[in-house]
Design an enzyme around this catalytic site. Structure first.
Site, mmCIF file in Angstrom:
data_model
loop_
_atom_site.group_PDB
_atom_site.id
_atom_site.type_symbol
_atom_site.label_atom_id
_atom_site.label_comp_id
_atom_site.label_asym_id
_atom_site.label_seq_id
_atom_site.Cartn_x
_atom_site.Cartn_y
_atom_site.Cartn_z
ATOM 1 N N ASN A 182 63.580 27.357 49.838
ATOM 2 C CA ASN A 182 63.619 27.474 48.373
ATOM 3 C C ASN A 182 64.816 26.670 47.880
ATOM 4 O O ASN A 182 65.950 27.123 47.963
ATOM 5 C CB ASN A 182 63.753 28.962 47.995
ATOM 6 C CG ASN A 182 63.894 29.165 46.494
ATOM 7 O OD1 ASN A 182 63.727 28.230 45.710
ATOM 8 N ND2 ASN A 182 64.220 30.394 46.107
ATOM 9 N N TRP A 183 64.523 25.474 47.387
ATOM 10 C CA TRP A 183 65.619 24.572 46.993
ATOM 11 C C TRP A 183 66.236 24.975 45.666
ATOM 12 O O TRP A 183 67.278 24.445 45.275
ATOM 13 C CB TRP A 183 65.106 23.132 46.908
ATOM 14 C CG TRP A 183 64.608 22.574 48.215
ATOM 15 C CD1 TRP A 183 64.559 23.222 49.424
ATOM 16 C CD2 TRP A 183 64.089 21.267 48.442
ATOM 17 N NE1 TRP A 183 64.045 22.388 50.381
ATOM 18 C CE2 TRP A 183 63.741 21.178 49.813
ATOM 19 C CE3 TRP A 183 63.870 20.148 47.624
ATOM 20 C CZ2 TRP A 183 63.203 20.021 50.375
ATOM 21 C CZ3 TRP A 183 63.326 18.988 48.182
ATOM 22 C CH2 TRP A 183 63.004 18.933 49.557
ATOM 23 N N LYS A 184 65.582 25.850 44.940
ATOM 24 C CA LYS A 184 66.062 26.281 43.611
ATOM 25 C C LYS A 184 66.300 25.053 42.718
ATOM 26 O O LYS A 184 65.594 24.056 42.853
ATOM 27 C CB LYS A 184 67.304 27.158 43.755
ATOM 28 C CG LYS A 184 67.074 28.305 44.747
ATOM 29 C CD LYS A 184 68.128 29.353 44.726
ATOM 30 C CE LYS A 184 67.799 30.404 45.783
ATOM 31 N NZ LYS A 184 68.726 31.512 45.805
ATOM 32 N N SER A 201 70.879 34.881 52.267
ATOM 33 C CA SER A 201 71.953 34.358 53.104
ATOM 34 C C SER A 201 71.549 34.131 54.560
ATOM 35 O O SER A 201 72.340 34.364 55.480
ATOM 36 C CB SER A 201 73.190 35.275 53.027
ATOM 37 O OG SER A 201 73.718 35.254 51.706
ATOM 38 N N GLY A 257 72.488 34.399 48.189
ATOM 39 C CA GLY A 257 73.547 33.462 47.806
ATOM 40 C C GLY A 257 74.947 34.044 47.898
ATOM 41 O O GLY A 257 75.898 33.479 47.354
ATOM 42 N N GLU A 264 63.848 40.305 49.842
ATOM 43 C CA GLU A 264 65.121 39.643 49.555
ATOM 44 C C GLU A 264 66.031 40.604 48.799
ATOM 45 O O GLU A 264 65.963 40.692 47.559
ATOM 46 C CB GLU A 264 64.881 38.397 48.692
ATOM 47 C CG GLU A 264 64.010 37.354 49.350
ATOM 48 C CD GLU A 264 64.295 35.968 48.795
ATOM 49 O OE1 GLU A 264 64.671 35.097 49.582
ATOM 50 O OE2 GLU A 264 64.180 35.761 47.572
#
Ligand code: PGA
Length: 255
Positions: free
Chosen positions: A9-11, A213, A173, A167
């Site tokens: 997931n590159w966001k 993470s 993050g 998640e």
């Protein structure tokens, strides 16, 4: 045995050039057998460029979000048909950043899920509790509500098009991943819940992945959990080297 899935997931990251180069490196790094079950989720505007590079590889393309209406006056939104049209096989739905920053509720998540499945795009359906909810012992209650509401009116013969991503919000993050025990505990709870919503055969085959993470250093121990079938990776998916390591560890941890 559920299929293992590793999502990147590159966001809202990368330039076009970085997206192209990252995709090219991953295509080269991963052998065809390792590419199966790998899904890259770049920003919308780079989907086509990434798809072009992925031609001839088994790596799949995913979007980070979708809107549930098929077309019309919805400025800024993207439909399932559009995703399908440019070659997306997957879409992430209900990510905690969408829920928290963009105020998406369970009802919106449910509408997005139903329209994606209807349009033939598989869903990476994200659920997870906040730190406060965990501290107040509300983890299972929160996950149950998110899953029951998200899957409302979704027939269980469609469950094979859904990957559940657990998640925990406090792990995203933050560099503070769930311990393998914490993750396995929730994954096993999710599988029981899915058994209740469908049946044992369907639930046993469903892919439930962990996100929050994930790194090349912690994924091995996370994969020891029986109900952990892969990962949704944010930050560490932006480096070809670390994402390749994560994919390889996941692929080697299953027969
Ligand atoms: P992270 O993000 O790996 O950077 O914690 C995971 C996610 O949000 O899917």
């Amino acid at each position: 045995m559920p299929k293992s899935i590793v999502g990147g997931n590159w966001k809202m990251n990368t330039t076009l050039q970085e997206a192209v180069s990252l995709t090219g490196l991953l295509k080269d790094n991963l052998k065809v057998s390792q590419q199966e079950g790998v899904v890259l989720c770049p920003p919308f505007v780079y989907l086509s460029a990434v798809k072009d590079i992925l031609r001839g590889s088994e790596i799949r393309l995913g979007a980070q979000d979708v809107y549930f209406q098929p077309k019309g006056a919805f400025t800024g939104e993207i439909s399932v048909g559009m995703l399908k049209d440019i070659g997306c096989d997957y879409v992430i739905i209900g990510h905690s950043e969408r829920r928290q920053i963009f105020k998406e509720d369970n009802d919106m998540v449910n509408k997005k899920l139903k329209s994606s499945l209807q349009g033939g795009v598989s869903c990476i359906f994200c659920v997870g509790e906040t730190l406060e909810q965990r501290q107040e012992n509300l983890t299972e209650k929160t996950i149950r509500q998110q899953i029951e509401a998200g899957l409302d009116e979704v027939p269980s013969d469609r469950y094979n098009q859904i990957v559940i991503a657990y998640e925990p919000v406090w792990a995203i993050g933050t560099g503070k991943n769930a311990t393998p025990e914490q993750a396995q505990e929730v994954h096993s709870f999710i599988r029981k819940l899915l058994t209740h919503l469908s049946n044992e055969i369907v639930a046993r085959e469903m892919t439930i992945i962990y996100g929050g993470s994930v790194t090349a250093d912690n994924i091995q121990s996370l994969m020891e959990g029986n109900d952990i079938n892969g990962a949704l990776v944010g930050g560490a998916s932006l480096s070809a080297d670390s994402f390749t390591k994560i994919v390889n560890i996941i692929k080697n941890s299953r027969p």
